[in-house]
Design an enzyme around this catalytic site. Sequence first.
Site, mmCIF file in Angstrom:
data_model
loop_
_atom_site.group_PDB
_atom_site.id
_atom_site.type_symbol
_atom_site.label_atom_id
_atom_site.label_comp_id
_atom_site.label_asym_id
_atom_site.label_seq_id
_atom_site.Cartn_x
_atom_site.Cartn_y
_atom_site.Cartn_z
ATOM 1 N N ASP A 431 0.808 -1.284 -0.206
ATOM 2 C CA ASP A 431 0.000 -0.127 0.163
ATOM 3 C C ASP A 431 0.717 1.353 0.393
ATOM 4 O OD1 ASP A 431 -2.004 1.412 -0.076
ATOM 5 O OD2 ASP A 431 -2.508 0.817 2.486
ATOM 6 N N GLU A 434 2.711 4.765 -4.429
ATOM 7 C CA GLU A 434 2.207 5.503 -5.895
ATOM 8 C C GLU A 434 3.647 6.547 -5.880
ATOM 9 O OE1 GLU A 434 -1.355 4.168 -4.467
ATOM 10 O OE2 GLU A 434 0.025 5.677 -3.227
ATOM 11 N N ASP A 527 -9.730 3.587 -1.837
ATOM 12 C CA ASP A 527 -10.106 3.898 -0.272
ATOM 13 C C ASP A 527 -11.504 4.217 -0.878
ATOM 14 O OD1 ASP A 527 -8.123 3.303 1.084
ATOM 15 O OD2 ASP A 527 -7.547 5.513 1.250
#
Length: 874
Positions: A431, A434, A527
């Site tokens: 997670d 990016e 999310d």
Amino acid sequence: MAKTKVAFLCLVLLSFSYASNDYGFSEEEVSAFTNPYVVTSVVSNTGGVTVQAQYQAPADLETPASEQIITNLAITIQYDNPYRVRFTMTDANNARWQVPNAIPSYTPSGAGSFYSLAPIVVGQPLSIKITRTTDNKVVFFLNPSQPFGYNNQDIGFANWLGYPIKVMGLGERISSFVLAQGSYTLYARDRGSPIDTGDTPDSNMYSSQPFYLAVDNQLAAHGGLFLNSNAMTAFVGSNFVGFRTTGGIIDFFLFIGPQPADVINQYHDLIGYPTLVPWWGLGWHQCRYGFQNISVVSSVTTSYTTYNLPLDAMWIDIDYMNQYQDFTLDPVNFPQASFTTWVTNLKAANKHFVPIVDAGIAQSAGYSVYNSGLNPNVYITSAYKNVPTTGVVWPGVSVFVDWFNPNANAFWTGQLTKFNTLTSFSGIWIDMNEASNFVNGEPGHPPSQITNLTMPYTPGQDVNDNSIDVASIHYGGILEYNVHSLFGFGETMATYQYFKGLNLRPFIITRSSFVGTGRYAGKWTGDNFSQWSFLAYSITGLFDLGMFGIPFAGADICGFQGNTNEELCSRWMQLGTLYPFSRNHNAKGSVDQYPWSFGSTLLQTSNIAIRTKYSLLLHFATGMFRVSLMGGMHFRPAFFDYPNDINLLNNATSHFMLGEGLIVHPCLWPGVTGSTSYFPYDLWYDFYQGTYMQLNYYNSAYLNMTLPGPIPIHIKGGYIVPTLDNSNTALDTISLRKSPITLVVALNGAFQADGHAVFDDGLSINSLSGNLYTMINYHYQYVNATTDTLIIQPTISGYTRANGEFPYISNIIIYGCVEGIRNVFYTTTAFSGQLNPVFLLWNPNTSVCKIILSSSRQLVLPDMAGQLTINFYL
């Protein structure tokens, strides 16, 4: 106008034309500004064409050197294969950044008869026109009368088609399946699910996927991939698709089609087929952010057994970490002794543990993981001095692994190996990759040397916003500016290497992705919100990820952010259990949304939904295996199966296909107990009962959608789907491997049906490469007025079942059976005889026949070496 910077003007007007509603420029007005590159050389051969082009500014326009125009272009048009063309455009005089690793190496095979390239003429403005020969339709046109620019940090081009198109793809974002006309940012951002309608910059999310599928007004399709990792904008117009990027080169692949499914298969053939999914990964998963301690986690695990609900994997978010540091356990709330006991008990019950691992490594002198990366120097380097660049994420000031560093893989797999001795995990959830940053750029330093103030063009907001400083430096002098959107891809590849070293199929779920990520991992949609609109958007998200070559995907079931309710969660359970990746997960502070959290309606619906997925697990595993074998999509738009039906494209999320033969109509609206639903023109049967669907003039039928209850699933005439009998009692997918098989046979108008099943150990990474699997074909056919035949034949027999696995076929259920069956005979290569089923049932009202075999009748084996023929005498 004489003082205007011409290349900048052309590109600005290019973007204006794509967003004419915002800026007031029409396509006709923009067409006056022509391509400033003139062809100086053309060389053709059997493999393609090489072209040289030179920038020539109009005499009345001044072009300052600061504009950094690339004046000499080297262009290669390569005939990759009969259905794919690649063209690259780069600086003829200087090397430029080009994306590595995303595309597996291949050998071009040359052009076939499915496309033709128009002549490129020396002395004329640069023009590339490619026509699909099967319908003489232009599928790519770099129009010389339209804007085109090639600056160092500002490159723009478009495919001007001249006819109406509907465009899909260009991720990652929350949007309708068919994109609205407008502009779309592509740049990896940690951004919580804004809805993107094409009119608001920076509505992009975690990934950059610059692939699109275009469908024309005749419902023929083609596709394009702009292989570029820099921040960019994609423009979707009524008759064009364009790109404007901040660096790199133009590296464009054109996929000829002509049907949507053809384009997707042609794209997957380029980027590589997705990794195999572990058998257990297709089961039911539970997580939440906000587990207070290991006792709470253990209580949730126990509740699944208490409520007699299946469960295959428990996940824990960052709650388990010590001060949010990767590869650690909180000694107070998740002490190792208690944690080890919980994991041991979990695995003894045939269940798995999946922890989260974040991208940022805490910069702390006492943190062994951070220190172990200093000597091999595996971190991205600061733009300001020779130390690791930093950002701020959950553990505070953090550093980030440089995936271009040759030492990075060994560092990462070493940390995972140590972590596994601490936690005994079965999969990894990566997670924040990016990579996300809670501040803009590097803390303690002034704004980056590269910002929206120094760049001639910025797609949306500043590239440093919530990002590592883009002036940071990777191994070999590579700038973060060029590779920011590749961080998640690099982390995924390194994590894959860990599982590969164990000879295990990787169970990796990533948030950020790039072209080719599906070769290594699955993905979730991030999310999302506990809202009805996001229930529907989840279908679009999975369609997009499937197109991008990431078929193992899912959305957080019942929603991540905000509070769900019993009705919404019930509907989401019905739908989400049919995602390839099915996980319930929500945010800290939100209400609990476990299957038992709201009452009997949710509990009963959840039990039905999970067990429906388990009954179809062999169908899912077979479909996903075949996608890994040959590309394509398992969870897909019905339009891909029926490409001549525009209604299926215009209403794509109201129904979807699960592999071959099954169509699903989810309930996506509150307060609904039934709906008149559209079907493709075909024979359809209720999957659960076998009743034939009587469609009205509009190809629709009313479907009951009461709660609690199952989601409407229908099987297409002509298909055979294997189901697993133990789904009603199993509490995990390992138990399902001991299940007998029921064959559901849905006959078409010719009284025929076909199906497949794939059997392997469900774990080994080399099942495909080593042919360690068995593939069975089922074929049911009408022979004469008194006899039908079911042929069961392996096409590959590379897997021998473990003792007790899938022991026999227990039932054969035939939909569309117009007459009762009286006798059943079988024939193999070794012996033949009469079967004596326990029951031979026929319902003339529903036209359903059931052949129920006893457990002692282990004659119909799924992995027999030779053909098995079953004759049904009417």
